[in-house]
Design a protein around this motif. Sequence first.
Motif, short mmCIF file in Angstrom:
data_model
loop_
_atom_site.label_atom_id
_atom_site.label_comp_id
_atom_site.label_asym_id
_atom_site.label_seq_id
_atom_site.Cartn_x
_atom_site.Cartn_y
_atom_site.Cartn_z
N ALA A 48 27.94 -30.91 4.46
CA ALA A 48 27.26 -31.22 5.73
C ALA A 48 25.84 -30.67 5.75
N MET A 49 25.67 -29.44 5.27
CA MET A 49 24.33 -28.85 5.25
C MET A 49 23.41 -29.61 4.30
N ASN A 50 23.92 -29.99 3.14
CA ASN A 50 23.12 -30.74 2.18
C ASN A 50 22.71 -32.10 2.74
N ALA A 51 23.60 -32.71 3.50
CA ALA A 51 23.27 -34.01 4.10
C ALA A 51 22.24 -33.85 5.21
N ASN A 107 19.44 -27.74 -8.28
CA ASN A 107 20.19 -27.64 -7.03
C ASN A 107 20.55 -29.00 -6.44
N VAL A 108 19.61 -29.94 -6.44
CA VAL A 108 19.90 -31.26 -5.88
C VAL A 108 21.02 -31.97 -6.64
N PRO A 109 20.98 -32.03 -7.97
CA PRO A 109 22.10 -32.67 -8.67
C PRO A 109 23.45 -31.98 -8.41
N MET A 110 23.43 -30.66 -8.32
CA MET A 110 24.67 -29.95 -7.99
C MET A 110 25.15 -30.33 -6.60
N ASN A 111 24.22 -30.43 -5.65
CA ASN A 111 24.58 -30.81 -4.29
C ASN A 111 25.14 -32.23 -4.25
N GLU A 112 24.51 -33.11 -4.99
CA GLU A 112 24.99 -34.50 -5.02
C GLU A 112 26.37 -34.61 -5.63
N THR A 131 34.04 -21.83 -6.49
CA THR A 131 33.55 -20.68 -7.26
C THR A 131 32.56 -21.12 -8.33
N ASN A 132 32.90 -22.15 -9.06
CA ASN A 132 31.98 -22.65 -10.11
C ASN A 132 30.66 -23.12 -9.50
N TYR A 133 30.74 -23.85 -8.41
CA TYR A 133 29.54 -24.35 -7.74
C TYR A 133 28.72 -23.19 -7.18
#
Length: 167
Positions: A48-51, A107-112, A131-133
């Motif tokens: 939700a925060m990333n969106a 960070n963006v690819p991880m968020n996506e 945990t990994n993320y």
Amino acid sequence: MRFLLFPMSLLSVLLTGAIFGFFFAWVCSTMWGLDQIDPNIAIEAMQAMNASVRNAVFAPAFFGTPVALLLTTVIAWKSGATRSAIWFALAGIIYIAGGLILTMQINVPMNEALGTLATPLAPDEAERVWTNYSDVWQFWNQVRTVASGTALASVGLGLAALPHRRP
């Protein structure tokens, strides 16, 4: 053009400080808080925060900082404030490499990728995913926080090096 130097310097401080503060808040509160809750809820909250971060309030600090720093560098250089121009240019290089590019490449690819997950996941799977993320994301967020803080310090030094008018 010299009349623009001080206002542009202040804009550079404001934008660089805003992006540093944004990254810093993730370091010292947001991610630590998410790490304390159920991993499925943490994943949903992060999604939700990333969106929501793609908005007109965040964009000027994230994308406008390098533009302001470039313009301030040029204005300082053309105004004969060479020391200030060097500090502003250094701030821009540091932020572009350690803030903007790092964010877009890591960070963006991880968020996506996190955004593609459907929750709830099985508890063990949610724990593993979160945990990994979180561990990797937080490491790179700390790097971009240090970079943007260093850029902010460089802007401050550029502002301090501005020539003062004599009475």
